[in-house]
Design a protein around this motif. Structure first.
Motif, PDB file in Angstrom:
ATOM      1  N   ASP A  39       0.922  -1.292  -0.044  1.00 51.79           N
ATOM      2  CA  ASP A  39       0.109   0.022   0.030  1.00 51.79           C
ATOM      3  C   ASP A  39       0.894   1.193  -0.135  1.00 51.79           C
ATOM      4  OD1 ASP A  39      -2.599  -0.395  -0.206  1.00 51.79           O
ATOM      5  OD2 ASP A  39      -3.400   0.750   1.528  1.00 51.79           O
ATOM      6  N   ALA A  40       2.059   1.144  -0.094  1.00 51.27           N
ATOM      7  CA  ALA A  40       3.081   2.403   0.049  1.00 51.27           C
ATOM      8  C   ALA A  40       3.051   2.918  -1.497  1.00 51.27           C
ATOM      9  CB  ALA A  40       4.495   2.197   0.579  1.00 51.27           C
ATOM     10  N   GLY A  41       2.583   2.270  -2.452  1.00 53.84           N
ATOM     11  CA  GLY A  41       2.564   2.750  -3.791  1.00 53.84           C
ATOM     12  C   GLY A  41       3.629   2.123  -4.597  1.00 53.84           C
ATOM     13  N   LYS A  42       4.001   0.794  -4.374  1.00 53.47           N
ATOM     14  CA  LYS A  42       4.830   0.458  -5.226  1.00 53.47           C
ATOM     15  C   LYS A  42       4.195   0.331  -6.817  1.00 53.47           C
ATOM     16  CE  LYS A  42       5.546  -3.922  -4.547  1.00 53.47           C
ATOM     17  NZ  LYS A  42       5.121  -4.951  -5.801  1.00 53.47           N
ATOM     18  N   THR A  43       3.136  -0.284  -6.626  1.00 56.52           N
ATOM     19  CA  THR A  43       2.439  -0.477  -8.255  1.00 56.52           C
ATOM     20  C   THR A  43       2.290   0.760  -8.941  1.00 56.52           C
ATOM     21  OG1 THR A  43       1.295  -2.319  -7.201  1.00 56.52           O
ATOM     22  CG2 THR A  43       0.453  -1.907  -9.139  1.00 56.52           C
ATOM     23  N   THR A  44       1.828   1.808  -8.083  1.00 59.05           N
ATOM     24  CA  THR A  44       1.482   2.856  -8.797  1.00 59.05           C
ATOM     25  C   THR A  44       2.963   3.695  -9.087  1.00 59.05           C
ATOM     26  OG1 THR A  44       0.013   3.579  -7.128  1.00 59.05           O
ATOM     27  CG2 THR A  44       0.466   5.298  -8.399  1.00 59.05           C
ATOM     28  N   LYS A  57      -2.089  -2.264 -13.260  1.00 58.72           N
ATOM     29  CA  LYS A  57      -3.229  -2.812 -12.450  1.00 58.72           C
ATOM     30  C   LYS A  57      -4.465  -3.231 -13.319  1.00 58.72           C
ATOM     31  CE  LYS A  57      -3.492  -1.468  -7.915  1.00 58.72           C
ATOM     32  NZ  LYS A  57      -3.746  -0.695  -6.816  1.00 58.72           N
ATOM     33  N   ASN A  90       6.558   8.746  -1.027  1.00 53.55           N
ATOM     34  CA  ASN A  90       5.135   8.892  -1.592  1.00 53.55           C
ATOM     35  C   ASN A  90       4.318   9.495  -0.715  1.00 53.55           C
ATOM     36  OD1 ASN A  90       3.974   8.408  -4.018  1.00 53.55           O
ATOM     37  ND2 ASN A  90       3.251   6.615  -3.264  1.00 53.55           N
ATOM     38  N   LYS A  91       3.217   9.710  -1.391  1.00 55.84           N
ATOM     39  CA  LYS A  91       2.001  10.395  -0.834  1.00 55.84           C
ATOM     40  C   LYS A  91       2.159  11.562  -0.193  1.00 55.84           C
ATOM     41  CE  LYS A  91       0.015   5.755  -0.511  1.00 55.84           C
ATOM     42  NZ  LYS A  91      -1.090   4.940   0.259  1.00 55.84           N
ATOM     43  N   ASP A 104       1.159  14.333  -1.086  1.00 56.51           N
ATOM     44  CA  ASP A 104      -0.013  15.036  -1.232  1.00 56.51           C
ATOM     45  C   ASP A 104      -1.194  14.882  -0.294  1.00 56.51           C
ATOM     46  OD1 ASP A 104      -0.287  12.339  -2.330  1.00 56.51           O
ATOM     47  OD2 ASP A 104      -2.248  12.831  -3.071  1.00 56.51           O
ATOM     48  N   ARG A 105      -0.565  13.899   0.815  1.00 52.40           N
ATOM     49  CA  ARG A 105      -1.170  13.508   1.899  1.00 52.40           C
ATOM     50  C   ARG A 105      -0.891  14.023   3.023  1.00 52.40           C
ATOM     51  NH1 ARG A 105      -4.581   8.575   1.211  1.00 52.40           N
ATOM     52  NH2 ARG A 105      -4.876   8.827   3.465  1.00 52.40           N
ATOM     53  N   SER A 128       4.698  12.287  -5.279  1.00 52.07           N
ATOM     54  CA  SER A 128       3.459  11.393  -5.082  1.00 52.07           C
ATOM     55  C   SER A 128       3.120  10.832  -6.493  1.00 52.07           C
ATOM     56  CB  SER A 128       2.411  12.685  -5.111  1.00 52.07           C
ATOM     57  OG  SER A 128       1.001  12.074  -5.251  1.00 52.07           O
ATOM     58  N   ALA A 129       3.274   9.497  -6.345  1.00 53.71           N
ATOM     59  CA  ALA A 129       3.177   8.575  -7.374  1.00 53.71           C
ATOM     60  C   ALA A 129       1.877   8.930  -8.214  1.00 53.71           C
ATOM     61  CB  ALA A 129       3.514   7.094  -7.031  1.00 53.71           C
ATOM     62  N   VAL A 130       0.868   8.952  -7.422  1.00 52.77           N
ATOM     63  CA  VAL A 130      -0.433   8.710  -8.178  1.00 52.77           C
ATOM     64  C   VAL A 130      -0.670  10.020  -8.815  1.00 52.77           C
ATOM     65  CG1 VAL A 130      -2.000   9.338  -6.246  1.00 52.77           C
ATOM     66  CG2 VAL A 130      -2.737   8.058  -7.822  1.00 52.77           C
TER      67      VAL A 130
HETATM   68  P1  G4P Z   1       1.417  -0.908  -3.367  1.00 52.39           P
HETATM   69  O1  G4P Z   1       1.479  -1.596  -4.757  1.00 52.39           O
HETATM   70  O2  G4P Z   1       2.503  -0.658  -2.754  1.00 52.39           O
HETATM   71  O3  G4P Z   1       0.563  -2.086  -2.300  1.00 52.39           O
HETATM   72  O4  G4P Z   1       0.537   0.235  -3.503  1.00 52.39           O
HETATM   73  P2  G4P Z   1      -0.274   0.711  -4.671  1.00 52.39           P
HETATM   74  O5  G4P Z   1       0.577   1.104  -5.635  1.00 52.39           O
HETATM   75  O6  G4P Z   1      -1.100  -0.178  -5.300  1.00 52.39           O
HETATM   76  O7  G4P Z   1      -1.100   1.961  -3.903  1.00 52.39           O
HETATM   77  C1  G4P Z   1      -1.870   1.982  -2.699  1.00 52.39           C
HETATM   78  C2  G4P Z   1      -2.931   2.846  -2.857  1.00 52.39           C
HETATM   79  O8  G4P Z   1      -2.299   4.132  -2.458  1.00 52.39           O
HETATM   80  C3  G4P Z   1      -3.774   3.054  -3.892  1.00 52.39           C
HETATM   81  O9  G4P Z   1      -4.996   3.332  -3.742  1.00 52.39           O
HETATM   82  C4  G4P Z   1      -3.147   4.018  -4.741  1.00 52.39           C
HETATM   83  O10 G4P Z   1      -3.819   4.847  -5.587  1.00 52.39           O
HETATM   84  C5  G4P Z   1      -2.870   4.870  -3.612  1.00 52.39           C
HETATM   85  N1  G4P Z   1      -1.666   5.877  -3.825  1.00 52.39           N
HETATM   86  C6  G4P Z   1      -0.211   5.396  -4.338  1.00 52.39           C
HETATM   87  N2  G4P Z   1       0.372   6.622  -4.628  1.00 52.39           N
HETATM   88  C7  G4P Z   1      -0.062   7.629  -3.839  1.00 52.39           C
HETATM   89  C8  G4P Z   1       0.123   9.122  -3.653  1.00 52.39           C
HETATM   90  O11 G4P Z   1       1.239   9.482  -4.160  1.00 52.39           O
HETATM   91  N3  G4P Z   1      -0.965   9.892  -3.224  1.00 52.39           N
HETATM   92  C9  G4P Z   1      -1.871   9.235  -2.714  1.00 52.39           C
HETATM   93  N4  G4P Z   1      -2.791  10.100  -1.978  1.00 52.39           N
HETATM   94  N5  G4P Z   1      -2.343   8.073  -2.937  1.00 52.39           N
HETATM   95  C10 G4P Z   1      -1.524   7.070  -3.558  1.00 52.39           C
HETATM   96  P3  G4P Z   1      -6.123   2.402  -3.717  1.00 52.39           P
HETATM   97  O12 G4P Z   1      -7.323   3.242  -3.305  1.00 52.39           O
HETATM   98  O13 G4P Z   1      -5.707   1.167  -3.035  1.00 52.39           O
HETATM   99  O14 G4P Z   1      -6.273   2.027  -5.278  1.00 52.39           O
HETATM  100  P4  G4P Z   1      -6.875   2.513  -6.475  1.00 52.39           P
HETATM  101  O15 G4P Z   1      -8.498   2.312  -6.430  1.00 52.39           O
HETATM  102  O16 G4P Z   1      -6.507   4.051  -6.180  1.00 52.39           O
HETATM  103  O17 G4P Z   1      -5.896   1.844  -7.634  1.00 52.39           O
END
Ligand code: G4P
Length: 529
Positions: free
Chosen positions: A23-28, A47, A142-143, A145-146, A258-260
């Protein structure tokens, strides 16, 4: 032709793995890196692949159901004349053993932390493996923005918990909803972001320094003041980044983003190319390093997978090339068996898709057909095999007996057990005293059992019953010690005929050791003492 290219091909390669707590954001982050590399067109594809209607295996269906990545594939993409090999390390804690081995094929680790959570348990475990291997580690926080932890406290946490100096190479302008950009402490540029859908970098501008009036003209005075104070603190006290220390695994350069939202990825990637080592530094057991250019072809098997795809019911061995040039059809020596082997079919994988690979260089990961002769850790080479460091084996911590519900399925049961145990996702034992003759399976986590049973059902059509055993620790023993064992010892034999003992608790194991100090308990079957 290919040999002439070898030095330049080695130089432009970077082979790395992302380590992160789930959940740290590896996939993103993976997705965004692939996007920059042009390997995928649209973010979301990594994904989306999991959810594809055309998903060709039930094992993928399970990934979808559980929302976890069970397989680990290597993805190759190009960025700015570099070839990047990204090893996908499954993040779920139960898959640690497979993940650990995948890390053996990486030259650099990218540690992704959630800025709000900091260093989490799985990060620590994975970090330790990278540290044992002495591979350099870059940190991506990462994250941003939060809401985040205090950033200095976060750097402190990395240093205290992981024991590595965390040195920022960029610093954020604002955090949470105020996260506006990152400032490169190296090139003194501020990279600004725009929160448009999909996320992208807005612009970057060169500053004359952190006192640049443009900051005052454009941003909230409090934000700017905090930013300037932070930079002063960093430049004054946090120490200078030393690339040699980084390469030795003594310090980790830190990036924020922020990866997302795709904030901070490009600047990270730029620095990554300059910092991450080319695949020219493979440590050998002798303490020397392998020369990838001056040595003939060599590679090692770090992963074996059965039934990757129902369309191709074959077993694949993933090899990491360590020296020389791989050309499809190459005749190599399988060193463990001391036999020649022709590598006629070689593939690169993207999710469930496979493409033939005709040529590959050190650092590259390819899949070759495994006729059942390749095991994890095997070395293939055209010349003398390099004395690569052995891959780690972990003593399982949970155990169960496995039986098949239908005697008519016994043949499939046996085949499935053999092939899946070969992948190393769990350990297979037999015993005269435990489990009434049924095979005993050992793993690091419960989910491994679930996956194993599910795969036996999906791929071998065998339904199984699992009965948990009360043991929590296993240790291998020397063959010569078997005769000294008391009759109460829980003796089991693994698939390579190595003997091991099972204990219910650490207390039991220590009690045993006290009473039988002459019997050596080994965490690794091949540990030589
Ligand atoms: P993982 O592979 O390390 O387990 O993590 P993953 O990238 O699946 O990210 C876990 C959740 O965190 C996802 O949300 C993803 O969208 C979110 N996320 C990743 N990077 C950031 C970021 O920089 N900022 C914020 N705010 N969120 C981030 P989810 O709701 O579990 O999945 P999805 O529906 O968004 O795909």
């Amino acid at each position: 032709m290919s040999i002439e290219n070898l030095p330049s091909e080695v130089k432009r390669r970077r082979t790395f793995a992302i380590i992160a707590h789930p959940d740290a954001g590896k996939t993103t982050l993976t997705e965004k890196l692939l996007l920059y590399g042009g390997a995928i067109q649209l973010a979301g594809m990594v994904k989306a692949k999991k959810d594809r209607k055309t998903a060709t295996s039930d094992w993928m269906a399970m990934e979808k159901e559980r929302g976890i990545s069970i397989s680990s594939a290597a993805l190759q993409f190009e960025y700015k004349d570099h070839v990047l090999n990204l090893l996908d390390t499954p993040g779920h804690e139960d898959f640690s053993e497979d993940t650990y081995r995948t890390l053996m094929a990486a030259d650099t680790g990218v540690m992704v932390l959630d800025a709000g959570k900091g260093v989490e348990p799985q990060t620590i475990k994975l970090f330790k493996v990278c540290r044992d291997r002495e591979i350099p580690i870059l940190t991506f926080i990462n994250k941003m923005d939060r809401p985040t932890k205090d950033l200095f406290a976060l750097l402190d946490e990395i240093e205290k918990v992981l024991g590595i100096a965390a040195i920022p190479l960029v610093w954020p302008l604002g955090t949470g909803p105020d996260f506006k950009g990152v400032y490169s402490l190296i090139d003194k540029k501020l990279y600004l972001f725009d929160k448009s859908p999909g996320g992208s970098k807005k612009a970057s501008f060169q500053m004359t320094g952190v006192m640049d009036q443009t900051l005052d003209d454009n941003y909230d005075p409090d934000l700017v003041k905090k930013f300037r104070d932070d930079i002063e603190l960093i430049e004054g006290g946090l120490g200078n980044f030393d690339k040699t220390d980084f390469l030795k695994g003594k310090c980790s350069p830190v990036f924020f983003g922020s990866a997302v939202n795709n904030f901070g990825i490009e600047i990270f990637l730029e620095h990554f190319l300059g910092l991450a080592p080319a695949p020219d530094h493979i440590p050998l057991s002798s303490g020397k390093f392998l020369d990838p250019v001056g040595s003939p072809f060599s590679a090692f098997v770090f992963k074996v997978q059965a039934n990757m795809n129902k369309m191709h019911r074959d077993r694949i061995a993933f090899i990491r090339i360590t020296s020389g040039v791989f050309e499809r059809g190459i005749q190599a020596i399988h060193n463990r068996l001391d036999k020649p082997v022709k590598l006629a079919s070689s593939f690169a994988f993207f999710g469930q898709d496979r493409n033939t690979v005709d040529i590959a260089y050190p650092g590259d990961i390819i899949g070759v057909i495994n006729p059942g002769t390749f095991q994890i850790g095997d070395i293939l080479s055209t010349g003398k095999a390099p004395d690569l460091r052995p891959l780690p084996v972990f003593a399982p911590e949970i155990f169960a007996t496995l039986s098949c519900t239908d005697t008519l399925s016994l043949k499939g049961f046996k085949k499935g057990l053999e092939q899946l145990a070969e992948e190393g996702i769990l350990h297979l034992f037999s015993s005269k005293s435990i489990g009434s003759g049924n095979p005993i399976v050992g793993a690091m986590g419960r989910l491994q059992f679930e996956v194993f049973q599910r795969r036996l059902l999906d791929e071998y059509k065998v339904e199984t019953n699992l009965n948990a055993l009360p043991y929590g620790i296993s240790r291998w023993i020397r063959q010569e010690d078997i005769s000294k064992l008391p009759s109460s010892a829980n003796l089991v034999v693994d698939k390579n005929q190595n003997s091991a003992l099972l204990f219910e608790s650490e207390w039991d194991m220590n009690y045993f050791s006290k009473n039988y100090p002459e019997i050596l308990l080994k965490e690794h079957p091949n540990l030589v003492v």
